[in-house]
Design an enzyme around this catalytic site. Structure first.
Site, PDB file in Angstrom:
ATOM      1  N   GLU A  89      16.523   2.673  -0.305  1.00  0.00           N
ATOM      2  CA  GLU A  89      15.135   2.992  -0.662  1.00  0.00           C
ATOM      3  C   GLU A  89      14.948   3.121  -2.172  1.00  0.00           C
ATOM      4  OE1 GLU A  89      13.655   6.316   1.649  1.00  0.00           O
ATOM      5  OE2 GLU A  89      13.833   5.214   3.527  1.00  0.00           O
ATOM      6  N   ASN A 148      13.802   0.041   5.815  1.00  0.00           N
ATOM      7  CA  ASN A 148      13.556   1.307   6.511  1.00  0.00           C
ATOM      8  C   ASN A 148      12.067   1.361   6.806  1.00  0.00           C
ATOM      9  OD1 ASN A 148      16.200   1.703   5.821  1.00  0.00           O
ATOM     10  ND2 ASN A 148      15.849   3.519   4.552  1.00  0.00           N
ATOM     11  N   HIS A 190      22.922   6.373  -2.019  1.00  0.00           N
ATOM     12  CA  HIS A 190      21.875   6.932  -1.160  1.00  0.00           C
ATOM     13  C   HIS A 190      21.338   8.193  -1.845  1.00  0.00           C
ATOM     14  CE1 HIS A 190      20.280   6.833   3.155  1.00  0.00           C
ATOM     15  NE2 HIS A 190      19.706   7.899   2.631  1.00  0.00           N
ATOM     16  N   ARG A 204      26.310   2.628   9.792  1.00  0.00           N
ATOM     17  CA  ARG A 204      25.832   2.561   8.419  1.00  0.00           C
ATOM     18  C   ARG A 204      25.977   3.945   7.807  1.00  0.00           C
ATOM     19  NH1 ARG A 204      20.291   3.529   6.372  1.00  0.00           N
ATOM     20  NH2 ARG A 204      20.208   2.736   4.249  1.00  0.00           N
ATOM     21  N   TYR A 222       8.934   3.593   8.939  1.00  0.00           N
ATOM     22  CA  TYR A 222       8.467   4.713   9.754  1.00  0.00           C
ATOM     23  C   TYR A 222       6.941   4.735   9.893  1.00  0.00           C
ATOM     24  CZ  TYR A 222      13.197   6.605   9.013  1.00  0.00           C
ATOM     25  OH  TYR A 222      14.547   6.771   8.976  1.00  0.00           O
ATOM     26  N   GLU A 237      16.794   1.439   9.147  1.00  0.00           N
ATOM     27  CA  GLU A 237      16.331   2.716   9.678  1.00  0.00           C
ATOM     28  C   GLU A 237      14.995   2.535  10.369  1.00  0.00           C
ATOM     29  OE1 GLU A 237      16.027   5.967   6.861  1.00  0.00           O
ATOM     30  OE2 GLU A 237      17.938   5.461   5.909  1.00  0.00           O
TER      31      GLU A 237
END
Ligand code: NAG
Ligand code: NAG
Ligand code: NAG
Ligand code: NAG
Ligand code: NAG
Ligand code: NAG
Ligand code: NAG
Length: 511
Positions: free
Chosen positions: A185, A326, A139, A95, A328, A395
């Site tokens: 994002e 994504n 991005h 990616r 985290y 991610e």
């Protein structure tokens, strides 16, 4: 070796053997991620012009990090070697993103032939090794020319320019690229760049703690998201009309998800937690699935929230073939009703919630909490709320200090836990199609600069050749991807380091 260490050793080895690549469906993709500004370097070469990230990084930036992407990993020149490493590692997919201002230096107008050549070369190199290119168009690196000309995403004019850029990418690369993500994002673009103002183009109200020279946190985050949704939908429509029948590809969008957990079991905090998810991700998901913004946003934001005409609503609704996630961090959520009494409320005040630290939340140089069960809950609630459409985990990844040991135990543990949990998620009926580790290399981190690292490969910045050095995590991932059991080298390291690992909570591992 004491008893605890021995138990941990047994536990580590048994975790390592608890699942294999072969347990996953044959078409499930394992990959790794990067983005253009973070790896390419060659920022001023071969006709590339600056993006808003070049401008931001060169301006210094309030101590968030030091450095810039001028050289980064120099993937622009080293892509062949990097693809070789990916191939040896056994990646199914890579990616990466296209730098808009490398392909079209002024954002619109003539194509840069050298930029075109670079992406063709990279894509050809990948496909010749059997690695699928999964391409992000945006991005965070808007051509500076479009920011200067009309304010970039705050203007409706972005829709036309983004669609034209996407058109060129589909036309030039779509014979080989089957997975397109329009925006990475999107929610962070709006919140970081236009509410808080700590990300480029650093627009926010004067009341923000960051010093923005322009902007309006009450209105612009909403405008920007609105234009992003329309730009995405317009590109997706173009793809479906002009390219889909021939190229058979898919168009998705990517969001950053947080795990939100109510601070207490009061109904206020439980409702606040739902509200936080509506503001952070429902903001995009409701338009994609239902064609309109969440009711709570309409209520709290009022006239500052743009509205979709029925034509636009139909355009946005159903415009994603897949969602990129994504993931985290997690936060506790506390209701904050008082913030609705503020005058000139910004986006943050509109949410009427307060974030509280979740144990092990991490900081810019600390470890990321290992919380795959929170991701699993999140995916189940997405499925319940919006349906079982295809998901790519674009991610997740563990952070260590850039200069720490190549024996990146925390990253091995993190990947082991997440990949093991993926198997549970698939068995529980979640429609996950692939998993990408952030990040393939130690890149220029957009929040942590060159201090933080997430890579499977370390790059010593003092080394003029920027040699890629495999970390333990790359060996571990490679073993997994090649369906090998842990090799003796890793087992040995597990043994040697069993006492070092014993204070980490491996014992409860659920895989
Ligand atoms: C932001 O825009 C709103 C609505 O146009 C306006 O009322 C407010 O004063 C603006 N705030 C700033 C800081 O410019
Ligand atoms: C904003 O500017 C003021 C005055 O120049 C300065 O004291 C403050 O540190 C700046 N804040 C940030 C976050 O850069
Ligand atoms: C809330 O309720 C759940 C289920 O009863 C319980 O597991 C959890 O510990 C409670 N949380 C708090 C903060 O009291
Ligand atoms: C993370 O937790 C620490 C201590 O628990 C706290 O000081 C910090 O503010 C938290 N960070 C965030 C982003 O919540
Ligand atoms: C790594 O970086 C940290 C923070 O910049 C520093 O404190 C530490 O001494 C460095 N370690 C080595 C081995 O260079
Ligand atoms: C992978 O390993 C498992 C057991 O370790 C074995 O049953 C399977 O045949 C292997 N698959 C491939 C594709 O080599
Ligand atoms: C084990 O860990 C220690 C400290 O964390 C480190 O100094 C050592 O080099 C490691 N040993 C091996 C064989 O990786």
């Amino acid at each position: 070796m004491n008893l605890l260490a021995a138990a941990v050793l047994v536990s580590v080895i048994s975790i390592a053997n608890a699942f294999s690549r072969n347990d996953f469906p044959p078409h499930f993709l394992f990959g790794a991620s990067t983005s253009a500004y973070q790896v390419e370097g060659a920022a001023n070469e071969d006709g590339r012009k600056p993006s808003i990230w070049d401008t931001f990084a060169h301006a210094g930036n309030g101590g968030l990090y030091k450095g810039d992407g001028d050289i980064a990993c120099d993937q622009y020149h080293k892509y062949k070697d990097d693809v070789q490493l990916m191939s040896k590692m056994g990646l199914d997919a890579y990616r990466f993103s296209i730098s808009w201002s490398r392909l079209i230096p002024d954002g619109r107008g003539p194509i840069n032939p050298k930029g075109l050549e670079y992406y063709n070369n990279l894509i050809n190199e990948l496909t010749s090794q059997g690695i699928q290119p999964h391409v992000t168009l945006y991005h965070w690196d808007l051509p500076q020319a479009l920011e200067d000309e009309y304010g970039g995403w705050v203007s409706r004019r972005i829709i036309k320019d983004f669609t034209a850029y996407a058109d060129i990418c589909f036309r030039e690369f779509g014979d080989r690229v089957k997975h397109w993500t329009t925006v990475n994002e999107g929610n962070v673009v709006s919140i970081g760049g236009y509410d808080a103002g700590f990300l480029p183009p650093q627009r926010c109200s004067p009341s923000s703690i960051f010093n923005c020279s322009k902007g309006n946190s009450s209105t612009e985050p909403y405008l920007v998201t609105h234009h992003m949704l329309l730009a995405h939908a317009s590109a997706a429509r173009l793809y479906r009309i002009k390219y889909k029948a021939k190229q058979h590809g898919f168009i998705g969008f990517n969001l950053l998800f947080f795990g939100f957990v109510p601070l207490t079991n009061t109904s206020e905090d439980i409702i606040a937690t739902q509200r936080a998810q509506d503001f952070y991700t429902g903001w995009f998901m409701n338009p994609f699935i239902f064609g309109e913004y969440p009711d709570i946003m309409k209520k709290n934001v009022g006239l500052r929230l743009p509205f979709f005409t029925s034509r636009e609503s139909n355009l946005v609704k159903g415009s994603i073939d897949f969602l990129g996630i994504n993931f985290y961090y997690a936060f506790y959520i506390k209701n904050n009703a008082k913030s609705l009494q503020k005058k000139n409320r910004d986006y943050t005040a509109d949410t009427a919630v307060e974030f509280k630290p979740f144990p092990g939340n991490g900081t810019s140089t600390d470890e990321i909490p290992v919380i795959p069960w929170i991701l699993q809950e999140l995916l189940h609630s997405l499925k319940n709320n919006y349906g079982n459409f295809p998901i790519y985990i674009h991610e997740t990844g563990q952070q260590t200090r850039r200069n720490s040991s190549l024996d990146d135990w925390p990253r091995v543990k993190y990947m082991n836990e997440y990949i093991g949990s993926l198997l549970d998620m698939l068995r529980n009926g979640l429609n996950i199609r692939g998993y990408f580790v952030w990040s393939f290399l130690d890149v220029f981190e957009l929040l942590g600069g060159y201090k933080a690292s997430f890579g499977l490969y370390y790059i010593d910045l003092e080394d003029p050749t920027l040699r890629r050095q495999p970390k333990l995590s790359s060996v571990w991932y490679s073993n997994f991807l090649n369906n090998r059991t842990m090799d003796s080298k890793i087992t040995l390291k597990i043994k040697d380091n069993s006492s070092a690992v014993s204070n980490t909570p491996l014992m409860h591992a659920s895989t």
